[in-house]
Design an enzyme around this catalytic site. Structure first.
Site, PDB file in Angstrom:
ATOM      1  N   SER A  37      -1.750   6.056  52.400  1.00  0.00           N
ATOM      2  CA  SER A  37      -2.371   6.752  51.271  1.00  0.00           C
ATOM      3  C   SER A  37      -2.700   5.854  50.090  1.00  0.00           C
ATOM      4  O   SER A  37      -3.532   6.213  49.255  1.00  0.00           O
ATOM      5  CB  SER A  37      -1.441   7.874  50.790  1.00  0.00           C
ATOM      6  N   GLU A 207       0.861  12.894  30.992  1.00  0.00           N
ATOM      7  CA  GLU A 207       1.632  13.759  30.107  1.00  0.00           C
ATOM      8  C   GLU A 207       1.116  15.196  30.222  1.00  0.00           C
ATOM      9  O   GLU A 207      -0.023  15.415  30.670  1.00  0.00           O
ATOM     10  CB  GLU A 207       1.504  13.276  28.664  1.00  0.00           C
ATOM     11  N   HIS A 223       1.082   6.486  43.941  1.00  0.00           N
ATOM     12  CA  HIS A 223      -0.361   6.551  44.149  1.00  0.00           C
ATOM     13  C   HIS A 223      -1.126   6.209  42.874  1.00  0.00           C
ATOM     14  O   HIS A 223      -0.625   6.389  41.768  1.00  0.00           O
ATOM     15  CB  HIS A 223      -0.743   7.935  44.667  1.00  0.00           C
TER      16      HIS A 223
END
Length: 258
Positions: A37, A207, A223
């Site tokens: 991935s 955030e 990722h």
């Protein structure tokens, strides 16, 4: 030319041109990206997540083709078991390149997923298969250590990710005399240099309310964001240039405004 011959002539010319174009395209060398991935393709629904293989493709001109076969959640073992490797082997030809990066899903964190877990010893065995079968087709394989995660220890020091698997790749590179890009070390150094505050921009870390998709925030330390994917791709390109691989001949030429 008589009218009755014009249409057949046009048709013959069209198909001749088409066949020449197809033959020319089939002779182009290809880069096959094989991995997990952190390398794979993502569609717009996953924005801004990208695998580094996505921006990497933009570094090369149209004299070479790129096929990204990387898939999320796959390991050296499951990529083989799912028959994702054999079609690549069947397509390989002289002058092609295979860039391979596994390790995230082979690791101990995947012991709860026996379909993909591979011990460092088995990992080396599977990687050896990829190496041998690529070479048997007179193609070039380039080993890449698994890219770093953004994880810190209790002292605030960046943890070296997947050390056993990185060591295994490096050992394989030496044993088989295969070109190797130590992306783990390169990315580790980049994250460390950027520091905890700014390195978050490399990853899918947000955030609350920073992005509409993640109103409660998001904290994925594995990722990459689109920015992070490009920085990782740049490190792979840097490694290619450092090794002076034939791939450098296909990198896009500098652009100068007239």
């Amino acid at each position: 030319m008589k009218t009755k011959y014009i249409i057949p002539f046009i048709i013959l010319t069209f198909f001749s041109t088409f066949l020449v174009a197809q033959t020319s395209a089939s002779k182009k060398p290809k880069i096959y990206l094989v991995g997990d991935s952190t390398m794979c393709l993502y569609d717009e629904s996953r924005f801004p997540q990208e695998g580094w293989g996505m921006p990497f493709a933009n570094f090369f001109d149209d004299s070479i083709e790129i096929e990204n076969h990387a898939k999320g959640g796959r390991s050296t073992k499951s990529f083989l078991d799912e028959n994702r490797w054999q079609p690549i082997v069947d397509s390989l030809k002289t002058g092609d390149f295979v860039l391979i990066q596994f390790g995230h899903n082979d690791s101990a964190n995947s012991k709860d997923h026996p379909n993909r877990y591979a011990s460092p010893e088995d990992y080396k065995k599977y990687m050896g298969k990829y190496i041998n079968e690529t070479r048997a087709k007179d193609a070039t394989i380039i080993l890449i250590t698994p890219v770093t995660q953004r994880k810190y220890d209790s002292n605030g020091e960046l943890i070296k990710s997947h050390k056993e698997y990185c060591d295994a790749v490096i050992e394989l590179g030496t044993a088989y005399n295969v070109p190797l890009i130590d992306l783990n070390t390169k990315s580790h150094e980049l994250v460390k240099k950027m520091g905890p505050e700014f390195s978050r921009n490399l990853y899918m870390i947000f955030e609350p309310n920073e992005l509409p998709r993640f109103p409660k925030g998001f904290n994925d330390t594995t990722h990459f964001s689109e920015f992070g994917a490009r920085k990782m791709a740049e490190l792979v390109l840097q490694g290619i240039r450092e090794l002076n691989l034939d791939l450098v001949n296909y990198v896009v030429k500098p652009y100068f405004k007239q």
